[in-house]
Design a protein around this motif. Sequence first.
Motif, PDB file in Angstrom:
ATOM      1  N   SER A 148       3.118   8.969-101.218  1.00  0.00           N
ATOM      2  CA  SER A 148       2.345   8.442-101.290  1.00  0.00           C
ATOM      3  C   SER A 148       1.354   9.282-102.406  1.00  0.00           C
ATOM      4  O   SER A 148       0.446   8.510-102.883  1.00  0.00           O
ATOM      5  CB  SER A 148       1.594   7.932-100.022  1.00  0.00           C
ATOM      6  N   ALA A 149       1.424  10.508-101.964  1.00  0.00           N
ATOM      7  CA  ALA A 149       0.908  11.364-102.511  1.00  0.00           C
ATOM      8  C   ALA A 149       1.526  11.068-104.825  1.00  0.00           C
ATOM      9  O   ALA A 149      -0.045  10.878-105.489  1.00  0.00           O
ATOM     10  CB  ALA A 149       0.509  12.979-102.551  1.00  0.00           C
TER      11      ALA A 149
ATOM     12  N   GLU B  54       2.788   8.961-105.480  1.00  0.00           N
ATOM     13  CA  GLU B  54       2.240   7.210-106.284  1.00  0.00           C
ATOM     14  C   GLU B  54       0.684   6.910-106.796  1.00  0.00           C
ATOM     15  O   GLU B  54       0.272   6.454-107.838  1.00  0.00           O
ATOM     16  CB  GLU B  54       2.482   6.407-105.242  1.00  0.00           C
ATOM     17  N   LYS B  55       0.187   7.681-105.507  1.00  0.00           N
ATOM     18  CA  LYS B  55      -1.324   7.008-106.112  1.00  0.00           C
ATOM     19  C   LYS B  55      -1.658   8.162-107.489  1.00  0.00           C
ATOM     20  O   LYS B  55      -2.641   7.873-108.214  1.00  0.00           O
ATOM     21  CB  LYS B  55      -2.537   8.307-105.045  1.00  0.00           C
ATOM     22  N   ASP B  56      -1.393   9.204-107.234  1.00  0.00           N
ATOM     23  CA  ASP B  56      -1.869   9.856-108.619  1.00  0.00           C
ATOM     24  C   ASP B  56      -1.591   9.723-110.190  1.00  0.00           C
ATOM     25  O   ASP B  56      -1.284   9.866-111.491  1.00  0.00           O
ATOM     26  CB  ASP B  56      -0.717  11.544-108.507  1.00  0.00           C
TER      27      ASP B  56
ATOM     28  N   HIS C 101      -5.676  16.207-103.424  1.00  0.00           N
ATOM     29  CA  HIS C 101      -5.076  15.354-101.101  1.00  0.00           C
ATOM     30  C   HIS C 101      -5.058  16.746-100.689  1.00  0.00           C
ATOM     31  O   HIS C 101      -4.201  16.071 -99.425  1.00  0.00           O
ATOM     32  CB  HIS C 101      -3.584  15.332-102.111  1.00  0.00           C
TER      33      HIS C 101
ATOM     34  N   SER D 295      -4.087   7.637-110.905  1.00  0.00           N
ATOM     35  CA  SER D 295      -5.144   8.503-111.467  1.00  0.00           C
ATOM     36  C   SER D 295      -5.465   7.896-113.053  1.00  0.00           C
ATOM     37  O   SER D 295      -4.295   8.682-113.315  1.00  0.00           O
ATOM     38  CB  SER D 295      -5.196   9.164-110.258  1.00  0.00           C
TER      39      SER D 295
END
Length: 145
Positions: A106-107, A109-111, A62, A114
């Motif tokens: 946000s990071a 949630e993205k992780d 990130h 993934s």
Amino acid sequence: MGDFEFTSYYIKRMSSTFDINGSNKVVYSFIEGKGMFGGLILGDKNNFYVFINAFEKMWERHKELFMEYFEGNLFNKRIMPELKEINYNLFNDIIIDSKFLNLISSAIEKDRFSIKTMDGHFLFYQHCLNRYVDKEIENSIEHPN
């Protein structure tokens, strides 16, 4: 929480905390997004490397997001032309700003979704859920003390 080694270590630290004081308060607080968990995350200096390793991996995933944020909010001379040095108050204001907290959320949630990090997130949230359910059963009518 996406790093599997870090998550395993953190769960072990949380479990020992529960065993010592017999409370799921930490889990409830975490689930509700309340409190500070730095002490539990870091543990002691001998296990600090687990956190640093997980942080470095997260940073690599990130860093563009974080650098864009800091470039725009900390190093931007148009926003703060009088800034000559970065001090504690300025840095503190920038990292507690809701924009930064939203960026971190946000990071995370993205992780969570993934391929590289979902196992660690799943393990952690499953642990929290199990602790929460165990406490609910313990306090229920079906399981009197």
